[in-house]
Design an enzyme around this catalytic site. Structure first.
Site, PDB file in Angstrom:
ATOM      1  N   HIS A 194      28.266  19.230   9.733  1.00 45.67           N
ATOM      2  CA  HIS A 194      27.517  18.262   8.387  1.00 45.67           C
ATOM      3  C   HIS A 194      26.199  18.217   8.659  1.00 45.67           C
ATOM      4  O   HIS A 194      25.718  18.115   9.856  1.00 45.67           O
ATOM      5  CB  HIS A 194      29.062  17.047   8.683  1.00 45.67           C
TER       6      HIS A 194
ATOM      7  N   GLU B 100      28.614  13.836  17.349  1.00 43.60           N
ATOM      8  CA  GLU B 100      29.743  13.112  17.801  1.00 43.60           C
ATOM      9  C   GLU B 100      31.106  13.861  16.950  1.00 43.60           C
ATOM     10  O   GLU B 100      32.240  14.134  17.937  1.00 43.60           O
ATOM     11  CB  GLU B 100      29.901  11.878  17.128  1.00 43.60           C
ATOM     12  N   VAL B 101      31.506  14.472  15.827  1.00 42.50           N
ATOM     13  CA  VAL B 101      32.139  15.870  15.627  1.00 42.50           C
ATOM     14  C   VAL B 101      31.775  16.839  15.362  1.00 42.50           C
ATOM     15  O   VAL B 101      30.212  17.274  15.073  1.00 42.50           O
ATOM     16  CB  VAL B 101      31.821  15.017  14.100  1.00 42.50           C
TER      17      VAL B 101
ATOM     18  N   ASN C 206      22.903  17.198  13.373  1.00 40.95           N
ATOM     19  CA  ASN C 206      22.903  17.138  14.673  1.00 40.95           C
ATOM     20  C   ASN C 206      23.808  18.761  15.650  1.00 40.95           C
ATOM     21  O   ASN C 206      24.918  18.259  14.876  1.00 40.95           O
ATOM     22  CB  ASN C 206      23.527  16.165  15.496  1.00 40.95           C
TER      23      ASN C 206
ATOM     24  N   HIS D 204      24.665  15.542   7.180  1.00 36.62           N
ATOM     25  CA  HIS D 204      23.765  13.997   6.777  1.00 36.62           C
ATOM     26  C   HIS D 204      23.089  14.135   5.742  1.00 36.62           C
ATOM     27  O   HIS D 204      22.305  14.733   5.413  1.00 36.62           O
ATOM     28  CB  HIS D 204      23.545  12.881   7.734  1.00 36.62           C
TER      29      HIS D 204
ATOM     30  N   ARG E 242      31.630  10.274   1.864  1.00 34.55           N
ATOM     31  CA  ARG E 242      30.945   8.782   2.184  1.00 34.55           C
ATOM     32  C   ARG E 242      30.931   9.356   3.527  1.00 34.55           C
ATOM     33  O   ARG E 242      32.359   9.007   4.201  1.00 34.55           O
ATOM     34  CB  ARG E 242      31.327   7.145   1.478  1.00 34.55           C
ATOM     35  N   ASP E 243      30.083   8.503   4.906  1.00 34.48           N
ATOM     36  CA  ASP E 243      29.931   8.514   5.843  1.00 34.48           C
ATOM     37  C   ASP E 243      31.118   7.066   6.030  1.00 34.48           C
ATOM     38  O   ASP E 243      30.307   6.050   5.746  1.00 34.48           O
ATOM     39  CB  ASP E 243      28.815   8.662   6.456  1.00 34.48           C
ATOM     40  N   ILE E 244      31.756   6.930   6.459  1.00 32.47           N
ATOM     41  CA  ILE E 244      32.381   6.262   7.567  1.00 32.47           C
ATOM     42  C   ILE E 244      31.731   4.509   8.195  1.00 32.47           C
ATOM     43  O   ILE E 244      32.046   3.511   8.027  1.00 32.47           O
ATOM     44  CB  ILE E 244      33.502   6.147   7.988  1.00 32.47           C
TER      45      ILE E 244
HETATM   46  P1  AMP Z   1      27.458  12.970  14.160  1.00 34.32           P
HETATM   47  O1  AMP Z   1      26.650  12.004  14.962  1.00 34.32           O
HETATM   48  O2  AMP Z   1      26.058  14.062  13.122  1.00 34.32           O
HETATM   49  O3  AMP Z   1      28.524  14.378  14.939  1.00 34.32           O
HETATM   50  O4  AMP Z   1      27.716  12.167  12.573  1.00 34.32           O
HETATM   51  C1  AMP Z   1      29.008  11.794  13.071  1.00 34.32           C
HETATM   52  C2  AMP Z   1      29.528  11.146  11.420  1.00 34.32           C
HETATM   53  O5  AMP Z   1      30.355  11.340  11.637  1.00 34.32           O
HETATM   54  C3  AMP Z   1      28.687   9.741  12.119  1.00 34.32           C
HETATM   55  O6  AMP Z   1      28.200   8.927  10.899  1.00 34.32           O
HETATM   56  C4  AMP Z   1      30.297   8.962  11.710  1.00 34.32           C
HETATM   57  O7  AMP Z   1      30.480   7.435  11.588  1.00 34.32           O
HETATM   58  C5  AMP Z   1      30.723   9.459  10.636  1.00 34.32           C
HETATM   59  N1  AMP Z   1      32.212   9.689  10.616  1.00 34.32           N
HETATM   60  C6  AMP Z   1      33.540   9.305  11.491  1.00 34.32           C
HETATM   61  N2  AMP Z   1      34.467   9.291  10.595  1.00 34.32           N
HETATM   62  C7  AMP Z   1      34.379   9.557  10.100  1.00 34.32           C
HETATM   63  C8  AMP Z   1      35.620   9.501   8.340  1.00 34.32           C
HETATM   64  N3  AMP Z   1      36.965   9.089   9.008  1.00 34.32           N
HETATM   65  N4  AMP Z   1      34.911   9.187   7.242  1.00 34.32           N
HETATM   66  C9  AMP Z   1      33.654   9.700   7.786  1.00 34.32           C
HETATM   67  N5  AMP Z   1      33.383   9.761   7.844  1.00 34.32           N
HETATM   68  C10 AMP Z   1      33.280   9.880   9.637  1.00 34.32           C
END
Ligand code: AMP
Length: 127
Positions: free
Chosen positions: A110, A105-106, A97, A112, A34-36
């Site tokens: 991934h 961001e990460v 993304n 979603h 689950r997304d945080i």
């Molecule tokens: P993106 O902008 O597609 O890279 O989205 C990164 C997603 O990772 C965001 O929706 C964040 O809320 C989610 N996220 C970041 N850190 C964590 C975590 N530790 N556990 C779960 N989701 C996370």
């Protein structure tokens, strides 16, 4: 194309067990959690266990087994959430993304999976 993977990203740390996650399902090559910061009642991330930065990186370089496993995991999560429109769910959206324009961001691939409410149009119109 050369893809540079940063193994200090937060999903790499989740995969190494260095930080916790709310797991929905796990398989040989994939993890769903689950997304945080959920953007919808159902908001699950599916990641490959391998070191891939983006969907195109994965599609270009992952093994057939990893690609099948990842896609089957998406189907499994949709089933677990009960959002598949063919299964009487209300539907869902997949988003992956990539890079600066995609506002990633990460830097670990991934997807979603979002559902549980009507999500609005796919992107905002350009200014
Ligand atoms: P993106 O902008 O597609 O890279 O989205 C990164 C997603 O990772 C965001 O929706 C964040 O809320 C989610 N996220 C970041 N850190 C964590 C975590 N530790 N556990 C779960 N989701 C996370």
């Amino acid at each position: 194309m050369a893809y540079a993977y940063d193994d200090q990203n937060i999903f790499a740390k989740i995969l190494r067990g260095e930080i916790p996650n709310d797991t929905v399902a796990e398989s040989d090559h994939s993890l769903a959690f689950r997304d945080i910061a959920p953007m919808a009642p159902d908001h699950v991330l599916v990641i490959p266990k391998g070191a891939y930065v983006t969907y195109d990186h994965f599609a270009a370089e992952a093994s057939d087994a990893e690609i099948v496993d990842f896609n089957r995991m998406i189907a499994k999560v949709v089933d677990i959430l009960g959002v598949g429109p063919g299964a009487d769910g209300e539907g869902y959206r997949l988003i992956s993304n990539a890079g600066r324009s995609g506002v990633q961001e990460v830097p670990h691939l991934h997807v979603h999976i979002l559902g549980g409410r009507v999500l609005g149009r796919m992107v905002q119109p350009a200014d």
